[in-house]
Write an enzyme that holds these catalytic residues in place. Structure first.
Site, PDB file in Angstrom:
ATOM      1  N   ILE A  63       0.823  -1.220   0.000  1.00  0.00           N
ATOM      2  CA  ILE A  63       0.000   0.000   0.000  1.00  0.00           C
ATOM      3  C   ILE A  63       0.859   1.274   0.000  1.00  0.00           C
ATOM      4  CG2 ILE A  63      -1.903  -1.228   1.130  1.00  0.00           C
ATOM      5  CD1 ILE A  63      -1.411   0.640   3.593  1.00  0.00           C
ATOM      6  N   PHE A  94       5.282   1.536  15.461  1.00  0.00           N
ATOM      7  CA  PHE A  94       6.572   1.410  16.139  1.00  0.00           C
ATOM      8  C   PHE A  94       6.312   0.902  17.557  1.00  0.00           C
ATOM      9  CE2 PHE A  94       7.738   4.130  12.681  1.00  0.00           C
ATOM     10  CZ  PHE A  94       9.092   3.911  12.482  1.00  0.00           C
ATOM     11  N   VAL A  96       6.694   0.710  21.577  1.00  0.00           N
ATOM     12  CA  VAL A  96       6.725   1.820  22.554  1.00  0.00           C
ATOM     13  C   VAL A  96       8.161   2.267  22.862  1.00  0.00           C
ATOM     14  CG1 VAL A  96       6.034   2.526  24.873  1.00  0.00           C
ATOM     15  CG2 VAL A  96       4.577   0.978  23.565  1.00  0.00           C
ATOM     16  N   SER A 139      -8.475   2.125  15.001  1.00  0.00           N
ATOM     17  CA  SER A 139      -8.163   1.653  16.355  1.00  0.00           C
ATOM     18  C   SER A 139      -8.871   2.542  17.368  1.00  0.00           C
ATOM     19  CB  SER A 139      -6.645   1.729  16.575  1.00  0.00           C
ATOM     20  OG  SER A 139      -6.359   1.533  17.934  1.00  0.00           O
ATOM     21  N   TYR A 193       1.122   6.920  15.847  1.00  0.00           N
ATOM     22  CA  TYR A 193       0.134   5.885  15.505  1.00  0.00           C
ATOM     23  C   TYR A 193      -1.280   6.425  15.735  1.00  0.00           C
ATOM     24  CZ  TYR A 193      -2.316   1.364  15.682  1.00  0.00           C
ATOM     25  OH  TYR A 193      -3.186   0.314  15.460  1.00  0.00           O
ATOM     26  N   GLY A 194      -1.475   7.090  16.880  1.00  0.00           N
ATOM     27  CA  GLY A 194      -2.795   7.648  17.199  1.00  0.00           C
ATOM     28  C   GLY A 194      -3.264   8.649  16.155  1.00  0.00           C
ATOM     29  N   LYS A 197      -4.278   6.980  12.960  1.00  0.00           N
ATOM     30  CA  LYS A 197      -5.587   6.313  13.038  1.00  0.00           C
ATOM     31  C   LYS A 197      -6.728   7.333  13.154  1.00  0.00           C
ATOM     32  CE  LYS A 197      -4.337   1.946  12.638  1.00  0.00           C
ATOM     33  NZ  LYS A 197      -4.659   1.171  11.437  1.00  0.00           N
ATOM     34  N   VAL A 230      -5.389  -7.257  20.174  1.00  0.00           N
ATOM     35  CA  VAL A 230      -5.277  -8.579  19.550  1.00  0.00           C
ATOM     36  C   VAL A 230      -3.829  -9.082  19.567  1.00  0.00           C
ATOM     37  CG1 VAL A 230      -5.790  -9.892  17.457  1.00  0.00           C
ATOM     38  CG2 VAL A 230      -7.180  -7.895  18.025  1.00  0.00           C
TER      39      VAL A 230
HETATM   40  P1  NAP Z   1       0.592  -7.179  12.211  1.00  0.00           P
HETATM   41  O1  NAP Z   1       0.494  -8.551  12.753  1.00  0.00           O
HETATM   42  O2  NAP Z   1       1.852  -6.403  12.374  1.00  0.00           O
HETATM   43  O3  NAP Z   1       0.191  -7.257  10.654  1.00  0.00           O
HETATM   44  C1  NAP Z   1       0.218  -6.105   9.858  1.00  0.00           C
HETATM   45  C2  NAP Z   1       0.038  -6.527   8.426  1.00  0.00           C
HETATM   46  O4  NAP Z   1       0.090  -5.347   7.609  1.00  0.00           O
HETATM   47  C3  NAP Z   1       1.152  -7.457   7.920  1.00  0.00           C
HETATM   48  O5  NAP Z   1       0.619  -8.381   7.015  1.00  0.00           O
HETATM   49  C4  NAP Z   1       2.084  -6.489   7.207  1.00  0.00           C
HETATM   50  O6  NAP Z   1       2.873  -7.094   6.206  1.00  0.00           O
HETATM   51  C5  NAP Z   1       1.047  -5.567   6.591  1.00  0.00           C
HETATM   52  N1  NAP Z   1       1.627  -4.329   6.078  1.00  0.00           N
HETATM   53  C6  NAP Z   1       2.352  -3.400   6.714  1.00  0.00           C
HETATM   54  N2  NAP Z   1       2.736  -2.440   5.868  1.00  0.00           N
HETATM   55  C7  NAP Z   1       2.239  -2.773   4.646  1.00  0.00           C
HETATM   56  C8  NAP Z   1       2.284  -2.192   3.365  1.00  0.00           C
HETATM   57  N3  NAP Z   1       2.973  -1.071   3.119  1.00  0.00           N
HETATM   58  N4  NAP Z   1       1.620  -2.793   2.354  1.00  0.00           N
HETATM   59  C9  NAP Z   1       0.944  -3.928   2.552  1.00  0.00           C
HETATM   60  N5  NAP Z   1       0.884  -4.556   3.740  1.00  0.00           N
HETATM   61  C10 NAP Z   1       1.530  -3.973   4.773  1.00  0.00           C
HETATM   62  O7  NAP Z   1      -0.545  -6.237  12.817  1.00  0.00           O
HETATM   63  P2  NAP Z   1      -2.065  -6.539  13.245  1.00  0.00           P
HETATM   64  O8  NAP Z   1      -2.126  -6.438  14.712  1.00  0.00           O
HETATM   65  O9  NAP Z   1      -2.582  -7.733  12.565  1.00  0.00           O
HETATM   66  O10 NAP Z   1      -2.759  -5.215  12.668  1.00  0.00           O
HETATM   67  C11 NAP Z   1      -3.688  -5.218  11.585  1.00  0.00           C
HETATM   68  C12 NAP Z   1      -4.433  -3.902  11.621  1.00  0.00           C
HETATM   69  O11 NAP Z   1      -5.165  -3.791  12.853  1.00  0.00           O
HETATM   70  C13 NAP Z   1      -3.533  -2.672  11.585  1.00  0.00           C
HETATM   71  O12 NAP Z   1      -4.127  -1.667  10.798  1.00  0.00           O
HETATM   72  C14 NAP Z   1      -3.467  -2.243  13.040  1.00  0.00           C
HETATM   73  O13 NAP Z   1      -3.156  -0.869  13.179  1.00  0.00           O
HETATM   74  C15 NAP Z   1      -4.874  -2.558  13.496  1.00  0.00           C
HETATM   75  N6  NAP Z   1      -5.048  -2.720  14.938  1.00  0.00           N
HETATM   76  C16 NAP Z   1      -4.416  -3.733  15.601  1.00  0.00           C
HETATM   77  C17 NAP Z   1      -4.637  -3.879  16.978  1.00  0.00           C
HETATM   78  C18 NAP Z   1      -4.010  -4.995  17.782  1.00  0.00           C
HETATM   79  O14 NAP Z   1      -4.239  -5.053  19.000  1.00  0.00           O
HETATM   80  N7  NAP Z   1      -3.252  -5.895  17.175  1.00  0.00           N
HETATM   81  C19 NAP Z   1      -5.481  -2.983  17.656  1.00  0.00           C
HETATM   82  C20 NAP Z   1      -6.106  -1.969  16.948  1.00  0.00           C
HETATM   83  C21 NAP Z   1      -5.891  -1.861  15.573  1.00  0.00           C
HETATM   84  P3  NAP Z   1       4.399  -7.599   6.509  1.00  0.00           P
HETATM   85  O15 NAP Z   1       4.288  -8.979   7.097  1.00  0.00           O
HETATM   86  O16 NAP Z   1       5.000  -7.575   5.142  1.00  0.00           O
HETATM   87  O17 NAP Z   1       5.017  -6.615   7.450  1.00  0.00           O
END
Ligand code: NAP
Length: 276
Positions: A63, A94, A96, A139, A193-194, A197, A230
């Site tokens: 993206i 990033f 913390v 988020s 990050y905040g 979002k 998550v």
């Molecule tokens: P994650 O395990 O780090 O997975 C993030 C995914 O996004 C990975 O597949 C990563 O690919 C991909 N990505 C990052 N940059 C990209 C780019 N430029 N183009 C295409 N793909 C890219 O994180 P997650 O926890 O599953 O998060 C998924 C979403 O939920 C995010 O938007 C995050 O902000 C949101 N979120 C998460 C939480 C939580 O508690 N986990 C809470 C609130 C919101 P690579 O493997 O190549 O890096």
């Protein structure tokens, strides 16, 4: 050209995105595309789902790369004549304790989470078919970060008339303000990050408004959501939800039935509309 319905999930080689693809493979009556910036990681995730008896298709998508977004757009246009479900899940954060200078964190985080997501929307929203569903994964941190903004910024971000250009200008200004170390003086909270979002949630509100104005008869529903806290590489092992549990709200929004006219333009968590 195929008449089969088609769903696309960004950043879905792992974490919540992969869990969203898993759920869509079980519940969506059509082709489900797992996308990843790295084809190797993407194909490995497709193979993992295959071992579970699920059939996801793969397409490359970074993206951060407009060419990659446009290649996916052209593929969808040619093969399916459009798109039925889009889940903008890809995102970065990033850690913390990361010592990368804040201004760099701001630029890098906004680049993917806000500008990358916006570029995907700019290219793919025109392809959405009638009764399409769009889910932008934001988020709860967007809400807390909004609370940390100056009254003036809060008013702008809650406005029902803010335009996409004005939002882009504000997100750009945040990055510039961090470079001059004046972001707090300028009313921004101390979280890249905040702020990214906030951008995703406000963008969703604007896009929903635009759909109302330009494509009212097409019954497309577009929302932002929080998956919860998550257990993924992003949030770590202490988080309370499994990836499959984190996928529940995004999948609920992606599969809103064709007779639904709400939620639309909302920020949703635990399948419940939250006040912005
Ligand atoms: P994650 O395990 O780090 O997975 C993030 C995914 O996004 C990975 O597949 C990563 O690919 C991909 N990505 C990052 N940059 C990209 C780019 N430029 N183009 C295409 N793909 C890219 O994180 P997650 O926890 O599953 O998060 C998924 C979403 O939920 C995010 O938007 C995050 O902000 C949101 N979120 C998460 C939480 C939580 O508690 N986990 C809470 C609130 C919101 P690579 O493997 O190549 O890096």
């Amino acid at each position: 050209m195929s008449n089969v319905p088609v769903a696309v999930v960004t950043g879905s080689n792992k974490g919540i995105g992969l869990a969203i693809v898993r759920a869509l493979c079980k519940q969506f009556p059509g082709d489900v595309y797992l996308t990843a910036r790295d084809p190797g990681r993407g194909q490995a995730a497709v193979a993992k789902l295959q071992e579970e008896g699920l059939r996801a298709l793969f397409h490359q998508l970074d993206i951060d790369d407009l060419q990659s977004i446009r290649a996916l757009r052209d593929f969808l246009k040619e093969k399916y004549g459009g798109l039925n479900v889009l889940v903008n899940n890809a995102g970065i954060a990033f850690k913390v304790h990361d010592t990368t200078p804040f201004a760099v964190q701001a630029e890098v985080t906004l680049k993917t989470n806000f500008f990358g997501t916006r570029n995907v929307c700019t290219e793919l929203l025109p392809l959405m078919k009638p009764y399409g569903r769009v889910v932008n994964v934001s988020s709860m941190v967007s809400s807390s970060a909004l609370g940390g903004c100056s009254q003036e910024l809060q008013k702008k971000f809650r406005s029902d008339t803010i335009t996409e250009d004005e939002l882009v200008q504000l997100m750009t200004k945040f990055v510039e303000d961090t470079k001059k170390s004046v972001h707090e003086k300028e009313g921004w909270p101390n979280t890249a990050y905040g702020v990214s979002k906030i951008g995703v949630t406000v963008l969703s509100r604007i896009q929903a408004r635009m759909l109302n104005e330009k494509r009212k008869g097409d019954h497309i529903l577009l929302n932002a959501c929080c998956p919860g806290w998550v257990r993924t590489d992003m949030a770590g092992p202490q988080a309370t939800k499994s990836p499959d549990e984190g996928a529940e709200t995004p999948v609920y929004l992606a599969l809103l039935p064709s007779d639904a006219d709400a939620p639309h333009g909302q920020f949703v968590s635990n399948k419940t509309v939250r006040t912005w």
